[in-house]
Design a protein around this motif. Structure first.
Motif: not given
Ligand code: URP
Ligand code: ZN
Ligand code: ZN
Length: 490
Positions: A429-436, A443-448
């Motif tokens: 439970r808990g996952w990074p959804t947006t990476v900057i 990374v956003d919404g599972g897309k690179l």
């Protein structure tokens, strides 16, 4: 005031020392402002209900590296860095590994070129020293340290990599003189070799015997010895992948008397045990790493060490080998535990596992989570506050987490090239959804959205433990002083 390129609004901002609600403004790849409310930038993200944390730093992972057995990792800089990014990381620090006979300088140059061509996130690398010749110690290593490679790993085990005690003192002396942090793989090679020889002779070849050969006493003894050897010259030292209660206690005891001794552990020592190696045929090879996963009492001791600050880092020790003839089972079901590539994947799952099992289960708080996965890595390895911090002027390396997102881990969903995960089917439970990364949403919404090679090399400064220079005792100062006049290995 200039516009922001990117703003993050309404998130819960978390660092290793505090947390608060607010907005972050990013300009030219750096954090330009943090305030209760900021005007929207050219691009803006609503982080309501999410945690805004420094991107993870994984300072112990193996990428595009030849193992002691001559096996190449399954992940290259591209697949590893992509996988790391999906797991919330914005910096990785793997190893340029010298094998005996190699020029450290040549190895480092080749490794740097490959990283520059492929990594999608920022990176540095440590060195691995297996051949401490005068050329290595007097010329190549000091030059690399001065170029910002301010840490190196040495091994006390693996026949083809281990240094003896005199060689360990040689490299520690260079670390003291040049300002680098040695990282030690502490296991007693002879204990492991002795047990393994007798196991194989008696026909005990299955993967589960790997955990028998790597007896906890081998780790405890070597950890104590490494700490004592570092104490001869009073050099800071990082004991990597601590798996035993005895190893953790040795680190704690040294720290309790003020010695600059630090320890790292990994998710597999918190969540797996030696029983995981006990699977039909060679299937247990998927869980074979060194040191091996231990038992529930060791897991508990390591959790306590993370809580108390006795251990400083949580790294993945991502050592990617496929479960096929290229890695884990070179001789199919005839492969013995001595012939299996050591290591397991973990770049992408390191932080979600710690978040779920640590923060989610109340074992650590959010500040400790950030410290263990990001800030402490930056401090220890000379990247703070450029990395590991959410502060004005820091690189805008940020992971936005959905603390409620539930994920059932499956290897098909991960982005490494390994083809299995030791955590298959485990729910987190808990996952990074947006990476900057440096202000770019990668990374956003599972897309690179990141080009191969966009990552930058980070020339590292002095490791944290060296930044506040402490006077060595007269005894250690004398020993350090005479070292440059001696031939390494003499
Ligand atoms: O089993 C492991 N951890 N393999 C990778 C090499 C190392 O010693 O870290
Ligand atoms: Zn190691
Ligand atoms: Zn490792």
């Amino acid at each position: 005031m200039q516009n922001f390129d990117l703003t993050i609004h309404n998130g819960r901002i978390v660092t290793d020392v505090d947390e608060f609600n607010g907005d972050i403004g990013i300009r030219a790849g750096k954090i330009a402002a943090i305030a209760p409310s900021l005007p929207q930038g050219t691009r803006h993200i609503d982080a309501t209900g999410r945690l805004v944390m420094p991107g993870g730093i994984d300072s112990h992972c193996h990428i595009e590296q030849l193992s002691s057995m001559g096996v190449m990792c399954a992940d290259d800089w591209y697949s590893a860095s992509v996988s790391a990014a999906f797991g919330g990381n914005t910096t990785i620090v793997p190893f340029a590994a010298q094998h005996r006979g190699d020029s450290l300088k040549d190895i480092a140059e080749r490794y740097a070129a490959s990283a520059a061509a492929k990594s999608v996130i920022d990176y540095s690398y440590h060195l691995i020293i297996t051949d401490p010749t005068p050329q290595t110690l007097d010329h190549e290593l000091p030059a690399l340290i001065r170029a910002g490679i301010t840490s190196f790993k040495v091994f006390m085990t693996y026949d083809k990599m281990k240094l003896d005690d005199k060689q360990l003192l040689d490299v520690f002396a260079v670390a003291a003189r040049e300002g680098a942090l040695p990282m030690v793989h502490a296991e007693n090679n002879d204990v492991i070799a002795w047990i393994a020889r007798h196991l194989l002779a008696a026909g005990y070849t299955a993967p589960k015997y790997h955990a028998v050969a790597h007896d906890p006493n081998a780790e405890d003894e070597a950890t104590q010895r490494a700490i004592r050897l570092a104490s001869v010259l009073e050099v800071p030292v990082m004991i990597v992948h601590v798996s035993t209660q005895g190893g953790a206690q040795a680190v704690h005891a040294a720290r309790a008397v003020g010695a600059p001794v630090f320890g790292e552990t990994c998710p597999h020592y918190l969540l797996l045990t030696a029983d995981d190696l006990d699977l039909p045929s060679t299937e247990g090879a998927k869980f074979c790493c060194s040191p091996p996963p231990r038992d529930p009492a060791s897991q508990e001791a390591l959790w306590q060490s993370l809580q108390s600050g006795g251990l400083t880092l949580l790294s993945s020790d991502h050592a990617p080998y496929r479960y096929d003839e290229t890695g884990k089972i070179p001789y199919g079901d005839k492969t013995t535990f001595k012939q299996m590539a050591n290591g397991m994947p973990g770049l992408e799952t390191r932080m979600p596992l710690l978040f779920s099992e640590g923060v989610g289960k109340g074992r650590i708080d959010l500040q400790q989570f950030v410290a263990l996965t990001s800030a402490n890595h930056a401090r220890m390895y000379g990247m703070y506050p450029r990395k590991g911090a959410l502060a004005e002027g820091s690189d805008a390396d940020i992971a936005i987490w959905d603390p409620h997102k539930t994920v059932r881990i499956a290897w098909q969903d991960l982005h490494d090239a390994v083809g299995y995960t030791p955590y298959e089917g485990r729910e987190v439970r808990g996952w990074p959804t947006t990476v900057i990364s440096r202000g770019e949403v990668i990374v956003d919404g599972g897309k690179l959205d990141a080009e191969r090679g966009r990552g930058s090399f980070i020339a590292r400064g002095q490791p944290g433990p060296l930044a506040e220079p402490r006077e060595p005792s007269p005894r250690a100062a004398f020993l350090r002083k005479i070292f440059p006049d001696t031939q390494a290995g003499a």
